[in-house]
Structure formats: structure tokens, C-alpha cells
Design an enzyme around this catalytic site. Sequence first.
Site, PDB file in Angstrom:
ATOM      1  N   HIS A  91     -10.480   3.230  -1.090  1.00 33.59           N
ATOM      2  CA  HIS A  91     -10.757   2.595   0.947  1.00 33.59           C
ATOM      3  C   HIS A  91     -11.220   1.482   0.257  1.00 33.59           C
ATOM      4  O   HIS A  91     -12.285   1.583   0.990  1.00 33.59           O
ATOM      5  CB  HIS A  91     -11.355   4.049   1.666  1.00 33.59           C
ATOM      6  CG  HIS A  91     -10.666   3.807   2.497  1.00 33.59           C
ATOM      7  ND1 HIS A  91     -10.988   4.292   4.021  1.00 33.59           N
ATOM      8  CD2 HIS A  91      -8.872   3.808   3.213  1.00 33.59           C
ATOM      9  CE1 HIS A  91     -10.264   4.667   4.631  1.00 33.59           C
ATOM     10  NE2 HIS A  91      -8.610   3.929   4.520  1.00 33.59           N
ATOM     11  N   HIS A 103       0.342  -1.322   0.167  1.00 31.61           N
ATOM     12  CA  HIS A 103       0.376   0.485   0.042  1.00 31.61           C
ATOM     13  C   HIS A 103       0.812   1.672  -0.102  1.00 31.61           C
ATOM     14  O   HIS A 103       0.688   2.514  -0.328  1.00 31.61           O
ATOM     15  CB  HIS A 103      -0.842   0.357   1.463  1.00 31.61           C
ATOM     16  CG  HIS A 103      -1.480   0.929   1.439  1.00 31.61           C
ATOM     17  ND1 HIS A 103      -2.894   1.388   0.357  1.00 31.61           N
ATOM     18  CD2 HIS A 103      -2.075   1.924   1.717  1.00 31.61           C
ATOM     19  CE1 HIS A 103      -3.665   1.921   1.006  1.00 31.61           C
ATOM     20  NE2 HIS A 103      -2.691   3.131   1.425  1.00 31.61           N
TER      21      HIS A 103
END
Lengths: 83, 771
Positions: B111, B60
Site C-alpha cells: 500500500h 495494479h
Amino acid sequence: MPVIVVEVMPKAELLDPQGKAVAGALGRLGKDRFSAVRVGKRFELTVDGPVDEAALADAREVAEALLANGVIEDVVRVSEEVA
Amino acid sequence: MTLEQTVVDTVERARATPERQQAYAALGLTDDEYARIREILGRRPTSGELAMYSVMWSEHCSYKSSKKYLRRFGERVTDRMREHLMVGMGQNAGVVDVGRGWAVTFKVESHNHPSYVEPFQGAATGVGGIVRDIIAMGARPVAVMDQLRFGDLAEADTLRVVHGVVAGISFYGNCLGLPNIGGETVFDPVYQGNPLVNALCVGVLKHEDLRLANATGAGNLVVLFGARTGGDGIGGASILASDTFTASGPTKRPAVQVGDPFAEKVLIECCLELYAGGLVEAIQDLGAAGISCATSELAANGDGGMRIDLDAVLLRDPTLTAEEILMSESQERMMAVVAPERLEGFLAVTGRWDVETSVLGTVTETGRLEITWHGETIVDVDPATVAVDGPVYDRPVARPAGLDALQADSATGLPRPADGPAIAEQLRALIGSPNLADVGWITDQYDRYVLGNTALAFPDDAGMIRVDEESGLGVAIATDANGRYSELDPRAGAQLALAEAYRNVAVTGARPLAVTDCLNFGAPTNPEVMWQFAETVDGLSEACLALEVPVTGGNVSLYNQTGDRAIHPTPVVGVLGVIDDVAKRVPSGWQDDGLNLYLLGETALELDGSAWAQVVHGHLGGRPPAVRLEAERALAGLLAAGASEGLLAAAHDLSEGGLAATLVEGVLRFGVGARVWLDEVLERDGVDAATALFSESTARVLVAVPREEDVRFVGLCAGRRVPAIRLGVTDAESGMLEVQGLLTERIEDLRRIRWGVLPAALGARSTAAGS
């Protein structure tokens, strides 16, 4: 009619914006002795019949499955309301 | 107390105990990565260093699987594309010069995982996170958009996710007072166990207000302000559940975060006042990896080092360990670099906004990031090794085994209706399918016009915001992705996503200028997924070069899959365009009687991957529509010229559902009907009626032109070599959409079909108040 009370609180380690807002308001009222506030929820389940172990078990199940969001909240109390 | 029982793992201790076993695997680090950390440091890492490396070297934060490919965006840029680019990839968000001293910054981010675990807070903090990226550039956030992908609308779990996500977005965005001006909603079973929640924010600034995340100037102070640090979202994974860091028993912290939009609103105003007062040298928001990320990135981007005292961090929970503080993802926090002589002014501003602030340390000349805790050094690293020079993987790629068979299975051979009633029935089925139905159930829960600068919003093709109140200068933004096209051909799919977003901006009359993207894919360890990713980036960067719109930033989200089954590659592409005066914007639907309708562009038999194939035949196969970038450019040029000369009463792009969907949306926009005839299209393009209506050929737009402008418009099309056919006229009296010789549908019936789908499946609307 008897009532079972379920209390749900935000998980201790998570931010509680509502509690933070109340704590801020207490400060503005000059009530400095309270350093933190956390706001939870209280549910009153009116029971059709006696509050026995089966009813409490049902209430616990409902509390975990529906009344509390297990990801961010904890069920802290499931018990009969004593008048 | 817990704190005293905790054994602090200092740098000194790490040197003395090289043999100590460290549970790096539980933190997501591989054997090689751990070995590399030891090599970099020349000793074993402390538990604090291990925490930092593990989060910053995660997929990430480090883009370790995608970095190799993302470089192409930077390589395929010409000087002309850089002309309007003030900040490109690598900062919190790209910044584009839009003229008159104004600049605009925008970015889309994912998200996804948090929004599946806890849809309400996951989606809410997704909005909060992207808004802080925009603030960190020195800009005032002015609008948001969301790109949503959910599972099958008929599945019970989809209801849980949709209600939570939509309520979370509206809660955070509405409380923040930001208009939500558009986005996408797609339902497809491939997203059942892995919905996509992407959030875009756009901000506005004057050129001189630009701020960067570079910690420079030894002696400057490092300041943390905003919300207190708590145990939210530590590690974003079950990292600390392994009980590696403390001797005091397992600490189980949830990986989700709870957001507070009112705190963020105050933070926005506070930051803008700090910028206006010239009180900030550099600024960085705290998102994924929290303090670990902010300190290492600020220091690595700067020219020196940084010394931080972790005891100075204001805590919501005093039992947090040093490692937890380093990794906490508590929301609504920012880190600034402040010159010592400006600290007083800085504190005066944060004090006025009631924003808690603490000075954590200073910028140094050492080139090291040093962090102390209880008086002892627990981190001493070269910040670049944490934030910049993480591992880069060249993962194996392999063309998916079944792709040839999939591409050979064209929709061209599927039966197409020939008579009017059959075509009408399929049209009703299309607009009554979840992906072409009206998504007002979702978008009506969002504020669209708050702040008073919204010129266009859903259901128009792009959102448009006025930037300069004096001149009317504005920007338009549209995002698109078609996972079905990308599944068939990821290279073409990415280019088609760009082409559609570009066209959606162009139909408003704006000139496309720049791109942001959020690349949502499955697991990079699967060579077939990696091949899709490589094709996507290569195709997208190539098309950006052809259209001369640079990628300014974005996000990569991998591991979107359930078990072995990856989602369709979903490259969400956002295009930003500029318009000199929003008063000249072109809406997507016609409002007046007797306007001429023109179909721009050519139609071919391109039904592979189409909404028609999906809805009517449950089919996915073949090759997506041809990419026609030169035609898109010519079309965009024509639309900009037509809008600025006031020749266009409406313009609506053709995409999913083809001409049929565009006509229905056109008549429903303002309830003004239309009479169209297809003869000329059928003759010129050599297609049948069903193909003319349902094909998804690209570079096509339907425009409405006032009769008195007809001659000028036709001349403009001829001059710019854009194929145009007069398709029909608008009709305010009939209340009908009529395709001559084929179908006549009452607008009211079309509206009822299109509006009924989501409410029927989702039930009553969620209220933004609850969680």
C-alpha cells in the site's frame, strides 16, 4: 482576548466513521428525524491583539497547513468568534 | 438534481454513436489498449465499461508487465511442494495445510503510494485490505506484520511519513484486535519520495471452511454487504478529475480512502458466522477497483455470467455516478454469492451484526457480465476479458549500464580495523545506526499479544502464533528483503531474501513450508527496472524450488520511484513454517547462565553491500554474499531437530551487521551477557577479526545449548554435516558482552545506544487516536 474560530470537516465524499457511529446511536435513541451525522473539529485560536485581516490571514494559513489534513479534510470556516 | 442531468451511456447508445470521442488516455489506457477493447466488444465501450476496463487493465490489477515472469513461480513447482498446498496463486491468498485438519492462509501486499499521500489512512487501509483478503478465504485473521521502508531518518519529511504510517497501522490493527507479530523497518534515502508500506496478514481455518471466489450456479444471488459505497479512492488516481463521465461539471474525488476498523471487526465476525452456517457459495473482498473487480473476477472464475443492478448498491453519497460506483474503493465491503434458499438465513446473520446488505443481482448462464443502471444496460462484457485476459506486455529489458562498475567496486578493499578499540568503536557505530537500532519505538505501538496465541513476536527473528490450542500446533512467519543486495545483484538479492526469511523461521524450530512475496520495483517502462524484475523472479523461483517452498501468492508493486530515480529493487519475501507444538519454540536470546554458544556455518570475507560498508564507509558496491541454499536446508533441518529434542535454549540468525549484531541482540534480549572467543573461527575460515564480526556470510546461526545437551548437540551437527564451532558461553553475572582480546562492552551501554536512535530522531510517540 478575541478568538478566531477555525472549523474543519471531513471531505464530503469520504467515509466519516465517527459521524456514522453517532448516527447509529441516534437511531437507537429513537431520534429518527436525523438521517446522517458528520463530525468535524472546531479550533479556538486566542489572538494576542486585534483580529484584523492580517490575523485572519495567519489563521487561514495555519488552518490549511496544520489544523486540517488537506487530503481528507476541508477548512469550512475561519472567522472571529462574536460573543 | 445531479443524477437527472447525467447522461447515462448505455450499450445501446454506444452502438449508435461509435464515433464518440472517449478520454481513455486520462483513464490510463493506451491507444492500443483502447483499440483492443473496441475489438473485443465489436463497438465502442460505454463509459461504464471503459471505467471497468481501465481499472482492471491497470498495472495494479492486471499485472500486465509482470505476468510474463510471474508464471515461473507456477512452473517451478514439484509435486512434493504441492503436497501441503490447498490453494496456490490466483485466489485472494494461498492456503497451506498445516496438519490436524487445520490450514493457514497468508499474504503480503503493498500500500505504498497511498501511504505517502496520506500516511495515516494509507497505512491503516493497507492493513484493512490485506485482512479482507484473508477473510475471503474463509479464515479467521489471527495476526498481521508490516514491512516498512522509509527515507533518510534525518529528513523532516521522513518524520511525517513514519509518524503517520506507524500510527495508522497501530490504529487499525489494534482496534481490530489483531497482534502485530513482526516485520521490518529500513531507512534508506532511496525511499525518500516513495516509502514502502507492505502489510501481511495470516489467517487460520479448518479444511472444510475453505472458500473460493468463484461465482457458480445460475440463479444464485450476488450480494454486497458491509459498508456503504461512497466516493473514496475512486480510480486510485486522478482518473475522474478529467470530467469525462458527467455533463454536470467536474467531480473531483480524492484517491485516498478512510478506513473504519470497527466496521471491519464486525465484518470479520459476520463473515465467519456466515461460513459456519454454510450460507455462502463464494466470496470476494472489495479492494482495488471495488465492484468492477469483484463482479468481473467472481464471474470470470465461475462457470457462467452475472447480471447486476447497480441501483441496488447502497450509497453513502446519492450523487455518485454509475462509473463512480463501479470504481469506488470504499473500504470494509464484501461480495458474496448466495443460494436463493439461503438468503433468508444470510440476511438474518448480517442483520444480527448490523451489517447493511443488498442483493445486487444473480449468477446467469449467459457467460456475460451485464450491469444495469436506471433500467438500462450500461455494461455487457465477457468478464474474462476484464479480469483475466487483460493485456500482457513483454517489455524491453536491459542490464543496468552502471552495474558492471558497481559490482567491480568491492568493499573488500576498504580499510578494516585490526585492534580492539577500533573494532569496538565500529560496533557501537553499527548498532547506533538506524537500520540496526532497536525499533521498539515503532513496534511498541502495536499490540503483540492480543488474542493470547502469540508465542513469539518482535524482537524475535520470526513471529509465531498458536493455531490449535489442544495440541499446541503453530505457525511461524518471517519476512525479509535487502534492497542493497538486490541493487548489486537482483537475482542473488531475491534468493538472499528468501534464504534469510527461511532461516528466520527455522531458528524458531519451525519447518518452512510456503512463501508469499511482495515485489516492490520502479517503473516497468524503464528496461533496467524490468531487467531487475526479471532477474528477481527468476532467482526467487529457482531458490523456492531448491528449498522446496512454493510461492502461494503475493503482490507486485511497480512505479515506485521519484522522477527518474527508482527505489532499490525490494522483493519482500515472507516464509511460513509449521511447528508441532509452540511450547518447543526457540527464542532469539539466551536467558540462562553457562550455556554454550555455538556458531553454525562458515564465515567468508563478504562485506559487499553490508551494514558495515554502509555505516562505516558509506559504501555500496561489489557482490552480495554467496547464496548457499544447500547449507540453509541442512541448517534448517538441524534446527528443527534440535528444537524438537529440546537441545536449543536460543537461536538467532546472522544477517545485517553479521556476528557483531547478532551477539549484541543476543545479550540485549534478556540482559544476559556472554564471553566469546574468535580464535577457532579465524583459524578455520582464514578470516581476520573484523571480518569474523561484520561479514554477512549466509547460512549462519548462533545457538545457545545447555551444557548437559552438549554431546548430543555436537553429534547432531556432525551427523547433519553442519559446521559448528563453540564460540563461547553465556554469563549472567558480568553484565558484559566480551569478545576476548578485542572488546568488553557493558550491556547497559549497548542498550542505551541501540534504544536511543529512533526516539532521538522521531521524538515522542504518536498516539493511535489522532490522524
